[in-house]
Design a protein around this motif. Structure first.
Motif, short mmCIF file in Angstrom:
data_model
loop_
_atom_site.label_atom_id
_atom_site.label_comp_id
_atom_site.label_asym_id
_atom_site.label_seq_id
_atom_site.Cartn_x
_atom_site.Cartn_y
_atom_site.Cartn_z
N LYS A 343 -44.38 10.51 -19.97
CA LYS A 343 -43.82 11.71 -20.27
C LYS A 343 -43.58 12.33 -18.56
O LYS A 343 -42.62 13.30 -18.72
N ILE A 347 -40.89 14.11 -17.69
CA ILE A 347 -40.02 15.75 -16.73
C ILE A 347 -38.88 15.66 -15.73
O ILE A 347 -38.63 16.85 -15.34
N ASP A 354 -41.41 21.27 -17.95
CA ASP A 354 -42.11 20.65 -18.73
C ASP A 354 -41.68 21.06 -20.06
O ASP A 354 -40.48 22.29 -20.03
#
Length: 371
Positions: A343, A347, A354
């Motif tokens: 993740k 990002i 986000d």
């Protein structure tokens, strides 16, 4: 197109002439073509040629032609001093934390092969630590104020790659290598071999570790051979290797020791040795041409210097490295993380904005957004 090819060959001829490791002076005696000046900078040898002219080893060059190369030389000299100060701080921190340290690439070459630091331009500062110390070394520098540059695709990627995530420490880009080549790379060798054979250089009353000549030769030759596949040859790599070769008492035995370290097909390594040999004096040069004529080797250099689609080639070579990973589980996980990175990576890929992770994956897979 034919004129462009002819010009390229002339540039290669001049780059060889001006960088050849000779005891006698070279009389160039003509104006430096603009293309030659550009390629000298692009391929990392402009500063070296300027230095040789300044020392009188190359004559017949108008000083007005040297402005860009002189700027490169002065900039490289200044940048080295900045990197040297950062290195001394890193060395102190690593000593305090019992982390062995060897310098690599540009920094190591500048202090061990070239006559002056400004002759060998470099980008980042490359250092090597033992394979099980990569994360500790990263942690020590992050605690000391370093900032990470990029997020790795996954924790596994960082573990199997040649270096951990790049950081900036005291304004200097640092790459902490935990091995010379990634796991899965055909040129990988266990890092402990580097720390068994390294040597120390006394530089300005500071002991700095560099690879042994055999290990350095292996690293430089394999680095060039591998990266040619990812985008093309940088002429400065040949000069690095030629300088290392030129200081060996028995060049044939030395190259045999390097070649024995690699168990695969050695054609690419032999090509690098042959191309580097054209920068040596004639007696040493003939030992590494392996029966080929010098003209054909110059043709090979000209071809290898042509740039390729590095992005596409990198993807192909990246896939090969995944397939060569040790262990079936690693192959599966590396493939998964290539498709679905962490993740944090996503990002960053999304310009630090986000968003829902699934949405980011879909955008990336379907090329809706390409950073």
């Amino acid at each position: 197109m034919k004129n462009q090819e002819a010009l390229k060959k002339e540039i290669v001829e001049d780059l060889i002439l001006l960088n050849r490791i000779e005891d006698k002076s070279v009389d160039y005696n003509k104006f430096l073509p603009k293309e030659l000046i550009k390629y000298g900078l692009k391929h990392g040898v402009g500063a070296n040629i300027y230095y040789l002219i300044k020392k009188g080893r190359i004559t017949g060059v108008d000083q007005q032609d040297l402005i860009e190369w002189k700027k490169n030389y002065l900039h490289a000299s200044l940048q080295f001093q900045i990197k040297f100060q950062a290195f001394l701080q890193i060395q102190k921190l690593f000593d305090e934390n019992n982390i062995p340290l060897i310098t690599l690439k540009g920094f190591a070459l500048a202090i061990s092969l070239y006559e002056e630091e400004g002759v060998r331009p470099m980008g980042d500062l490359d250092i090597l630590v033992p394979e099980d110390k990569g994360q500790l070394a990263l942690s020590v520098l992050l605690k000391a104020g370093a900032k990470q540059v990029h997020t790795p695709r996954s924790v596994l990627h960082e573990k199997v790659h040649s270096h951990v995530r790049a950081i900036v420490f005291n304004g200097v880009l640092i790459e902490i290598h935990q091995r010379l080549f990634s796991l899965g790379n055909p040129y990988y060798v266990p890092t402990y071999k580097c720390f068994e054979t390294y040597k120390s250089i006394n530089y300005h009353n500071k002991e700095i570790n560099v690879l042994s000549d055999v290990m350095m030769g292996y690293h430089l030759i394999c680095h060039a051979a591998y990266n040619i596949k990812n985008g093309g040859l940088r002429f400065g790599w040949l000069l690095d290797i030629a300088l290392l070769l030129s200081r060996q008492k028995d060049i044939e035995t030395y190259t045999e020791q390097i070649l024995k370290m690699f168990t695969g097909t050695k054609k690419e390594m032999l090509d690098i040795l042959m191309m580097s040999s054209v920068l040596l004096v004639s007696d040493e040069r003939n030992k590494l041409l392996f029966g080929n004529d010098e003209y054909s080797i110059k043709e090979l250099i000209s071809i290898k210097m042509l740039e390729k689609d590095s992005k596409k080639l990198h993807k192909v070579n990246n896939l090969k490295e995944i397939l060569n990973q040790p262990g079936f589980r690693n192959k599966i996980l590396m493939t998964w993380f290539e498709l679905f990175p962490s993740k944090e990576y996503m990002i960053e890929w999304n310009n630090h904005q986000d968003d829902f992770l699934l949405k980011l994956y879909l955008k990336r897979l379907f090329h809706i957004h390409d950073k």
